[in-house]
Design a protein around this motif. Structure first.
Motif, mmCIF file in Angstrom:
data_model
loop_
_atom_site.group_PDB
_atom_site.id
_atom_site.type_symbol
_atom_site.label_atom_id
_atom_site.label_comp_id
_atom_site.label_asym_id
_atom_site.label_seq_id
_atom_site.Cartn_x
_atom_site.Cartn_y
_atom_site.Cartn_z
ATOM 1 N N GLU A 85 0.375 -1.207 -0.252
ATOM 2 C CA GLU A 85 0.055 0.130 -0.287
ATOM 3 C C GLU A 85 1.013 1.038 -0.017
ATOM 4 O O GLU A 85 0.257 2.389 -0.966
ATOM 5 N N ARG A 86 1.920 1.395 0.389
ATOM 6 C CA ARG A 86 3.182 2.191 0.505
ATOM 7 C C ARG A 86 3.396 2.132 -0.854
ATOM 8 O O ARG A 86 3.475 1.867 -1.734
ATOM 9 N N PRO A 87 3.507 3.718 -1.062
ATOM 10 C CA PRO A 87 3.944 4.428 -2.441
ATOM 11 C C PRO A 87 5.510 3.509 -2.750
ATOM 12 O O PRO A 87 6.006 3.435 -1.902
ATOM 13 N N VAL A 88 5.431 3.440 -4.182
ATOM 14 C CA VAL A 88 6.745 2.950 -4.487
ATOM 15 C C VAL A 88 7.935 3.948 -3.968
ATOM 16 O O VAL A 88 7.678 5.133 -4.411
ATOM 17 N N GLU A 89 8.854 3.721 -3.835
ATOM 18 C CA GLU A 89 10.721 4.813 -3.420
ATOM 19 C C GLU A 89 10.951 4.239 -4.417
ATOM 20 O O GLU A 89 12.329 5.144 -4.948
ATOM 21 N N ARG A 90 11.374 3.420 -4.765
ATOM 22 C CA ARG A 90 12.965 2.433 -5.979
ATOM 23 C C ARG A 90 12.296 2.499 -7.381
ATOM 24 O O ARG A 90 11.430 1.615 -7.391
ATOM 25 N N GLU A 91 13.320 2.387 -8.186
ATOM 26 C CA GLU A 91 13.612 2.506 -9.795
ATOM 27 C C GLU A 91 14.363 3.118 -10.337
ATOM 28 O O GLU A 91 15.251 4.767 -10.178
ATOM 29 N N SER A 92 15.130 2.059 -10.514
ATOM 30 C CA SER A 92 16.261 2.162 -10.788
ATOM 31 C C SER A 92 16.605 1.455 -12.475
ATOM 32 O O SER A 92 16.306 0.757 -12.788
ATOM 33 N N LEU A 93 17.148 2.534 -12.981
ATOM 34 C CA LEU A 93 17.663 2.233 -14.281
ATOM 35 C C LEU A 93 19.296 2.258 -14.589
ATOM 36 O O LEU A 93 19.329 3.546 -14.719
ATOM 37 N N ARG A 94 20.661 1.477 -14.680
ATOM 38 C CA ARG A 94 21.535 1.759 -15.285
ATOM 39 C C ARG A 94 21.815 1.073 -16.465
ATOM 40 O O ARG A 94 22.016 0.074 -16.203
ATOM 41 N N LEU A 95 22.348 2.275 -16.867
ATOM 42 C CA LEU A 95 22.509 1.425 -18.484
ATOM 43 C C LEU A 95 23.768 2.013 -19.335
ATOM 44 O O LEU A 95 24.360 3.055 -19.764
ATOM 45 N N GLU A 96 25.126 1.069 -19.125
ATOM 46 C CA GLU A 96 26.609 1.167 -19.339
ATOM 47 C C GLU A 96 26.488 2.229 -20.823
ATOM 48 O O GLU A 96 26.748 2.452 -21.386
ATOM 49 N N LEU A 97 25.763 0.750 -21.511
ATOM 50 C CA LEU A 97 25.148 1.073 -23.343
ATOM 51 C C LEU A 97 25.429 2.981 -23.282
ATOM 52 O O LEU A 97 25.900 3.297 -23.803
ATOM 53 N N LEU A 98 24.654 3.107 -23.075
ATOM 54 C CA LEU A 98 23.592 4.613 -23.243
ATOM 55 C C LEU A 98 24.829 5.339 -23.140
ATOM 56 O O LEU A 98 25.316 6.709 -23.767
ATOM 57 N N LEU A 99 25.804 5.559 -21.995
ATOM 58 C CA LEU A 99 27.606 5.916 -21.631
ATOM 59 C C LEU A 99 28.078 5.813 -22.664
ATOM 60 O O LEU A 99 28.559 6.701 -23.079
ATOM 61 N N LYS A 100 27.916 4.562 -22.886
ATOM 62 C CA LYS A 100 29.091 4.278 -24.184
ATOM 63 C C LYS A 100 28.545 5.020 -25.595
ATOM 64 O O LYS A 100 29.499 5.386 -26.213
ATOM 65 N N VAL A 101 27.215 5.115 -25.836
ATOM 66 C CA VAL A 101 27.102 5.531 -27.231
ATOM 67 C C VAL A 101 27.276 7.046 -26.693
ATOM 68 O O VAL A 101 27.649 7.699 -27.329
#
Lengths: 184, 184
Positions: A85-101
DNA sequence: CGGCGCATGTAACTTGTTACATGATTCC
DNA sequence: GGAATCATGTAACAAGTTACATGCGCCG
């Protein structure tokens, strides 16, 4: 309480499981948006048990190997519901590929094409698996009562991985026919 | 060498920056697929400097506050190039929301609708920002030489966030008209 | 009887976040 | 003068990964 605790409680809310089984389930069902390692699961089981949110039960029936099976307690179920019931607190996306692009003007376009191709293949694989699950679940009518929720999760995976593949095809084209962009 | 080190080297390969500026740039440019905290950036700057991959330079020109500005060294540039050439090793996605959707048969559908709505709004915001960047970059012709790469990164963000929104609209409908699914 | 998969667990390590301390500068 | 922002840095903690140790049971 860590997120791992709630993952465990959630899975145990469906049926009793051992630590090993929990790990396998996470790897299969949540693969494309979540992961847990043994190093997180076993300590979490220990502390959940100490706090009375889960209980160890006798592995009834078949003569099993040395395996500890846990079931969720009432307190555990309450804790799970409260978390849901508690609001969602965490959401994470880490894409090394996009860093390289992003920095790819510093390297050869063939190198980038190879990176992209690996990305593409790996997500083609994921998408294929998701579509199989989807077809399978849609085949059997209402076996599990949370089946529609599961379908929503799978649908997320399908949509997002299709977006990934769209993008990677375009980007692959961009690196392969780079001259068209730079030379004019 | 941590990933943070390469992010810093990458940004410094474009122009000299201070730790604080690096943090701001990461927050703005990489927001939707990467993050770094001060607690990672400052220690990384220290070790990069000790290893001669970056150098502290005098903040020339304007009378600046006490600010340390760094520039990349030749060794740093080589290290960056080598990293760019190595296959991508890390990719991670962790969505607590999907976990909650998966177990959502245990809670009220209104609660889930609220979770979904927050997700939707936050990604509408992200998408809007990305589209602004996109328009801005496409407006000015070839200012940066890595502009096309940046456009590829932004395009990823746009596609993926559109997929998120597609899914969240559908899923919101699913929770709001839940009866249609369960009652038949 | 050797290897594989099942199964539990821990220790060391790496990575990442948060909170705090400190102080300069700018703007109102 | 006070608030906000710029700016650097550290310490404590939380989260997550990896490698390893151990042992059972099944199958060929």
């Amino acid at each position: 309480m860590r997120q791992t605790d709630y993952v465990i409680l959630g899975l145990l809310s469906e049926s009793p499981l051992s630590g090993y089984q929990i790990k396998k389930l996470v790897d299969v069902r949540f693969k494309f948006f979540w992961s847990e390692s043994f190093g997180q699961i076993f300590p979490a089981l220990k502390s959940l048990r100490e706090n009375g949110l889960i209980e160890e039960i006798e592995s009834v029936g078949v003569l099993r190997r040395s395996r500890k099976t846990y079931r969720i307690s009432n307190d555990g179920l309450n804790a799970l519901r409260q978390w849901l019931e508690r609001p969602v607190e965490r959401e994470s996306l880490r894409l090394e590929l996009l860093l390289k692009v992003y920095f790819s003007n510093l390297v050869d376009e063939d190198v980038m094409a190879a990176h992209l191709l690996r990305f593409q293949r790996s997500h083609e694989q994921v998408l294929e698996t998701l579509k199989l699950f989807d077809a399978e679940l849609k085949g059997l009518i209402n076996t599990h009562d949370n089946q529609p929720n599961v379908l929503r999760v799978i649908d997320f995976g399908i949509k997002v991985n299709e977006a990934y593949l769209d993008w990677s095809r375009e980007t692959l084209r961009f690196y392969k026919e780079g001259d068209l962009y730079t030379v004019r």
